[in-house]
Scaffold this active site. Structure first.
Site, PDB file in Angstrom:
ATOM      1  N   GLU A  34       0.820  -1.216   0.000  1.00 15.39           N
ATOM      2  CA  GLU A  34       0.000   0.000   0.000  1.00 15.39           C
ATOM      3  C   GLU A  34       0.857   1.271   0.000  1.00 15.39           C
ATOM      4  O   GLU A  34       0.486   2.258  -0.615  1.00 15.39           O
ATOM      5  CB  GLU A  34      -0.978  -0.002   1.183  1.00 15.39           C
ATOM      6  CG  GLU A  34      -2.094  -1.037   1.051  1.00 15.39           C
ATOM      7  CD  GLU A  34      -2.921  -0.880  -0.223  1.00 15.39           C
ATOM      8  OE1 GLU A  34      -3.054   0.237  -0.756  1.00 15.39           O
ATOM      9  OE2 GLU A  34      -3.453  -1.901  -0.709  1.00 15.39           O
ATOM     10  N   TYR A 117      -5.924   5.832   5.666  1.00 14.60           N
ATOM     11  CA  TYR A 117      -6.116   4.907   4.539  1.00 14.60           C
ATOM     12  C   TYR A 117      -5.302   3.632   4.735  1.00 14.60           C
ATOM     13  O   TYR A 117      -5.826   2.519   4.668  1.00 14.60           O
ATOM     14  CB  TYR A 117      -5.736   5.552   3.188  1.00 14.60           C
ATOM     15  CG  TYR A 117      -5.630   4.480   2.132  1.00 14.60           C
ATOM     16  CD1 TYR A 117      -6.783   3.884   1.616  1.00 14.60           C
ATOM     17  CD2 TYR A 117      -4.392   3.966   1.730  1.00 14.60           C
ATOM     18  CE1 TYR A 117      -6.705   2.835   0.711  1.00 14.60           C
ATOM     19  CE2 TYR A 117      -4.309   2.914   0.835  1.00 14.60           C
ATOM     20  CZ  TYR A 117      -5.460   2.353   0.327  1.00 14.60           C
ATOM     21  OH  TYR A 117      -5.388   1.293  -0.535  1.00 14.60           O
ATOM     22  N   ASP A 135      -9.149   5.700  -0.343  1.00 13.10           N
ATOM     23  CA  ASP A 135      -8.115   6.336  -1.164  1.00 13.10           C
ATOM     24  C   ASP A 135      -8.794   7.070  -2.327  1.00 13.10           C
ATOM     25  O   ASP A 135     -10.024   7.195  -2.358  1.00 13.10           O
ATOM     26  CB  ASP A 135      -7.092   5.296  -1.665  1.00 13.10           C
ATOM     27  CG  ASP A 135      -7.652   4.388  -2.748  1.00 13.10           C
ATOM     28  OD1 ASP A 135      -8.890   4.352  -2.940  1.00 13.10           O
ATOM     29  OD2 ASP A 135      -6.852   3.717  -3.433  1.00 13.10           O
TER      30      ASP A 135
HETATM   31  N1  ADE Z   1      -4.394   0.692  -5.284  1.00 16.16           N
HETATM   32  C1  ADE Z   1      -4.185   0.915  -3.978  1.00 16.16           C
HETATM   33  N2  ADE Z   1      -4.289  -0.222  -3.280  1.00 16.16           N
HETATM   34  C2  ADE Z   1      -4.563  -1.189  -4.174  1.00 16.16           C
HETATM   35  C3  ADE Z   1      -4.751  -2.571  -4.074  1.00 16.16           C
HETATM   36  N3  ADE Z   1      -4.668  -3.175  -2.905  1.00 16.16           N
HETATM   37  N4  ADE Z   1      -5.017  -3.245  -5.205  1.00 16.16           N
HETATM   38  C4  ADE Z   1      -5.074  -2.599  -6.363  1.00 16.16           C
HETATM   39  N5  ADE Z   1      -4.914  -1.314  -6.534  1.00 16.16           N
HETATM   40  C5  ADE Z   1      -4.627  -0.605  -5.446  1.00 16.16           C
END
Ligand code: ADE
Length: 339
Positions: A34, A117, A135
């Site tokens: 993340e 987040y 997010d």
């Molecule tokens: N963007 C942010 N976190 C994500 C995730 N876990 N899978 C795909 N896109 C993302």
């Protein structure tokens, strides 16, 4: 709500991408992925994540690493404080939690660089606990589906979105609900030209039905980036050596290595400044010009090049440059200045 949740989740089960951080859902893996994904898109994040986990497979290895190694693994991603925060947090977890990733929201959010987040993503993806993870993708999807037209950065908007998402947990697991929303935002409900025809929930999307997709979400106007002019000097030493220095202080690229940063762009003063560190620098000329965009700054970088024939302990063999983390504009530049 129930129809919406069911359609969303069955779409996710059928369409979700096979991504490396979805294989092993430990808090550590979710955390690393993340933070990387805050910095880059999935396509590029993929290889960075795999390499990061190969180098630092667990909290202990990350905590014990040198900061320079962690920055090297982050090289090219930008926003290097994120990498420094990962490193500092791994140390914090070793000291305060005996090396075990904390499991409460309060402890997770106290880690350096972890905001609401990331804390929500860690708790929901790895432990399936009912914490929303809001997010940019989530903001887009929820504001369009439910026609939320208050500015996306204000507290009230976040609260309203959290209420909606928590309501969805009645019909699907937090893990699935949170990730399905993010995936829909990434694959279908894009900022420009969303693929509404392919969207599994367009029939319940208020913005789609009112034809106001492009009006939502309401986002804060960005302040235009400031332009900065920077000068760097590459110095070729004897026996295929060169000079690099570590950036320090509060400015950009702290902890990374660059050629000599110089304040001057007047040839005589520049030669003088270089001479304070390296003896005998001469034949200085303009070598390259690079424009590089950061989030809040546009950098106009002039690269100068000169040489010295005097040996000095500040000069390192050029082939060793690749062991030092550097910022994106210099990755190619260093290759170009190898000979
Ligand atoms: N963007 C942010 N976190 C994500 C995730 N876990 N899978 C795909 N896109 C993302």
């Amino acid at each position: 709500m129930q129809n919406f949740a069911n359609s969303l989740i069955s779409w996710f089960e059928g369409q979700k991408r096979d991504l490396p951080w979805r294989k092993k859902r430990s808090s550590y893996h979710v955390w690393i992925s993340e933070i990387i994904l805050q910095q880059t898109k999935v396509a590029q994040g993929n290889s960075y994540f795999k390499r990061f986990i190969e180098l630092f497979p667990d909290i202990k290895t990350l905590a014990k690493a040198q900061e320079r190694e962690v920055l090297k693994a982050w090289e090219g991603l930008g926003y290097y404080s994120r990498a420094r925060n990962l490193h500092a947090s791994a140390k914090q977890i070793m000291d305060k939690y005996d090396g075990i990733f904390p499991t409460s929201y309060k402890d997770i959010i106290s880690l350096k660089g972890v905001g609401p987040y990331t804390a929500g993503a860690i708790l929901s993806f790895s432990q399936n606990l009912p914490y929303p993870a809001i997010d940019g993708n989530t903001i887009r999807v929820i504001s369009r589906i439910f026609e939320i037209d208050t500015p996306s950065h204000i507290k009230e908007t976040t609260k309203q979105m959290e209420c909606i998402i928590k309501e969805l947990y009645k019909y699907g697991s937090p893990r699935e609900v949170n990730e399905a929303i993010i995936e829909l935002g990434a694959l279908i409900c894009s900022p420009k030209n969303p693929q509404c025809k392919l969207c599994p929930i367009s029939d319940t999307c208020i913005a789609y039905n009112k034809n106001i997709i492009d009006k939502l979400p309401v986002v804060k106007k960005k302040t235009p980036p400031k332009t900065r002019e920077l000068n760097f000097l590459i110095i070729d030493g004897p026996d295929n050596t060169t000079y690099i220095e570590e950036r320090s202080g509060k400015d950009i690229w702290k902890g990374l290595y660059t050629p000599m940063m110089i304040e001057e762009n007047n040839m005589d003063r520049l030669t003088k400044q270089a001479g304070l560190i390296i003896e005998g620098v001469k034949k200085i000329h303009k070598f390259d010009y690079i424009e590089h965009k950061l989030t809040h700054q546009t950098l106009k970088i002039t690269i100068w090049r000169g040489s010295t024939e005097i040996k000095s302990s500040h000069l390192i063999p050029k082939e060793e440059i690749k062991e030092f983390p550097t910022a994106k504009p210099f990755i190619e530049l260093f290759k170009k200045s190898m000979n």
